[in-house]
Motif scaffolding. Sequence first.
Motif, PDB file in Angstrom:
ATOM      1  N   THR A 180      -5.145  -5.642   2.489  1.00  0.00           N
ATOM      2  CA  THR A 180      -4.578  -6.467   0.949  1.00  0.00           C
ATOM      3  C   THR A 180      -3.892  -5.469  -0.336  1.00  0.00           C
ATOM      4  OG1 THR A 180      -6.781  -7.026   1.187  1.00  0.00           O
ATOM      5  CG2 THR A 180      -5.621  -7.878  -0.897  1.00  0.00           C
ATOM      6  N   SER A 203      -2.158  -2.219  -4.537  1.00  0.00           N
ATOM      7  CA  SER A 203      -3.540  -2.255  -3.247  1.00  0.00           C
ATOM      8  C   SER A 203      -4.156  -1.059  -4.873  1.00  0.00           C
ATOM      9  CB  SER A 203      -2.930  -1.024  -2.284  1.00  0.00           C
ATOM     10  OG  SER A 203      -2.998   0.222  -3.037  1.00  0.00           O
ATOM     11  N   SER A 251      -3.029 -12.095  -3.742  1.00  0.00           N
ATOM     12  CA  SER A 251      -3.046 -11.358  -2.962  1.00  0.00           C
ATOM     13  C   SER A 251      -2.832 -11.908  -1.508  1.00  0.00           C
ATOM     14  CB  SER A 251      -4.668 -10.765  -2.539  1.00  0.00           C
ATOM     15  OG  SER A 251      -5.822 -11.933  -2.600  1.00  0.00           O
ATOM     16  N   ARG A 252      -2.104 -10.835  -0.735  1.00  0.00           N
ATOM     17  CA  ARG A 252      -1.951 -10.837   0.342  1.00  0.00           C
ATOM     18  C   ARG A 252      -2.611 -10.030   1.174  1.00  0.00           C
ATOM     19  NH1 ARG A 252      -0.806 -14.776  -1.387  1.00  0.00           N
ATOM     20  NH2 ARG A 252       1.240 -16.572  -0.456  1.00  0.00           N
ATOM     21  N   GLY A 253      -3.097 -10.847   2.582  1.00  0.00           N
ATOM     22  CA  GLY A 253      -3.624  -9.940   2.948  1.00  0.00           C
ATOM     23  C   GLY A 253      -5.028  -9.411   3.210  1.00  0.00           C
ATOM     24  N   HIS A 254      -5.688  -8.570   4.299  1.00  0.00           N
ATOM     25  CA  HIS A 254      -7.473  -8.757   4.613  1.00  0.00           C
ATOM     26  C   HIS A 254      -7.543  -7.261   4.172  1.00  0.00           C
ATOM     27  CE1 HIS A 254      -7.003 -13.190   6.105  1.00  0.00           C
ATOM     28  NE2 HIS A 254      -5.699 -12.552   6.487  1.00  0.00           N
ATOM     29  N   THR A 255      -9.049  -7.616   4.167  1.00  0.00           N
ATOM     30  CA  THR A 255      -9.717  -6.630   3.963  1.00  0.00           C
ATOM     31  C   THR A 255      -8.602  -4.892   3.700  1.00  0.00           C
ATOM     32  OG1 THR A 255      -9.848  -5.636   6.119  1.00  0.00           O
ATOM     33  CG2 THR A 255     -11.612  -7.276   5.494  1.00  0.00           C
ATOM     34  N   LYS A 256      -8.882  -3.712   3.832  1.00  0.00           N
ATOM     35  CA  LYS A 256      -7.945  -2.597   3.035  1.00  0.00           C
ATOM     36  C   LYS A 256      -6.814  -2.516   3.586  1.00  0.00           C
ATOM     37  CE  LYS A 256     -11.316   0.445   5.100  1.00  0.00           C
ATOM     38  NZ  LYS A 256     -11.502   1.942   6.019  1.00  0.00           N
ATOM     39  N   GLN A 284     -11.070  -3.684  -6.905  1.00  0.00           N
ATOM     40  CA  GLN A 284     -11.674  -4.738  -6.921  1.00  0.00           C
ATOM     41  C   GLN A 284     -11.800  -5.612  -8.053  1.00  0.00           C
ATOM     42  OE1 GLN A 284     -10.584  -5.734  -3.091  1.00  0.00           O
ATOM     43  NE2 GLN A 284     -11.218  -7.595  -4.381  1.00  0.00           N
TER      44      GLN A 284
END
Length: 268
Positions: free
Chosen positions: A262, A224, A255-260, A241
């Motif tokens: 990810t 992360s 990447s996998r996931g969103h915003t915080k 980032q």
Amino acid sequence: KGTSGFSFTNSFVLLFAKKPSKYLSNSIIKVKYRLADYEFDEPLVRLPSSFEKWLIEKMPFSTVRGLGGERSKRFAYPIEPIKEAFINALVHRDYSLEGSHIQIILDDNFLSIKSPGTVVDPQVLDDLSSFAAASIVRNHEINYIFKILGFVENNNLGMDKFKAVAFNDLLPSPLYTFKNPILSLTFYFAYSTLVDDVREKYQDDLSDNEIATLEIMKGHSPISSSDLLKALSLTNMKAAQRIFNELESRNLLFSRGHTKGTVYYLKK
């Protein structure tokens, strides 16, 4: 041959003689710490504890920043895997190579253990580098006594310690190199100090932090932005980032996931 008329093997001398170099000159462990030189000249059965005591006294500290901005101090590298590597050198070095010694080099950025002898057949350097080497012994008598004393472990647990460092502590995994006849294992205290030695494996236009990120992800994936902030001591999340965005644009990770939430995975 001793005063009683018995003959002693080289392994016995190395393990138990009060001053092994009196009989085997290449038994001395040579240490270079910054500008100072030091030697260990004592029986192998005493060396693990003597080395650990010296290491605890000399190992530099690093400052670690928590996610809340708090700072704490710790050893620049965990003691246990370095001690394990030192014991491996004692057990597996080639004592038949005249004029050669185990060497320890410690400075502010790394510790290197240099051991005379090739990788034990049928293994190759890549087996060591991937921490997948089988437990094949060169010096059986030394290994036997070290097992009795609890210095060595079965089932490749030592290799597991090397792999765990990258995952648990977000530090570089040790790096094996071989320059005939010396096998070296180097522990880098930060990814920034590792980059020069691995740069040739990467595209020329990658930045130091981008190379360091790819090295981190070899042992710690997914990762992360907060992990990268800690590992590279970056100033803020935006810096992490930017690194991820650049590497993702080059198709080196995804990447996998969103915003915080990810997280990023290394592409195989």
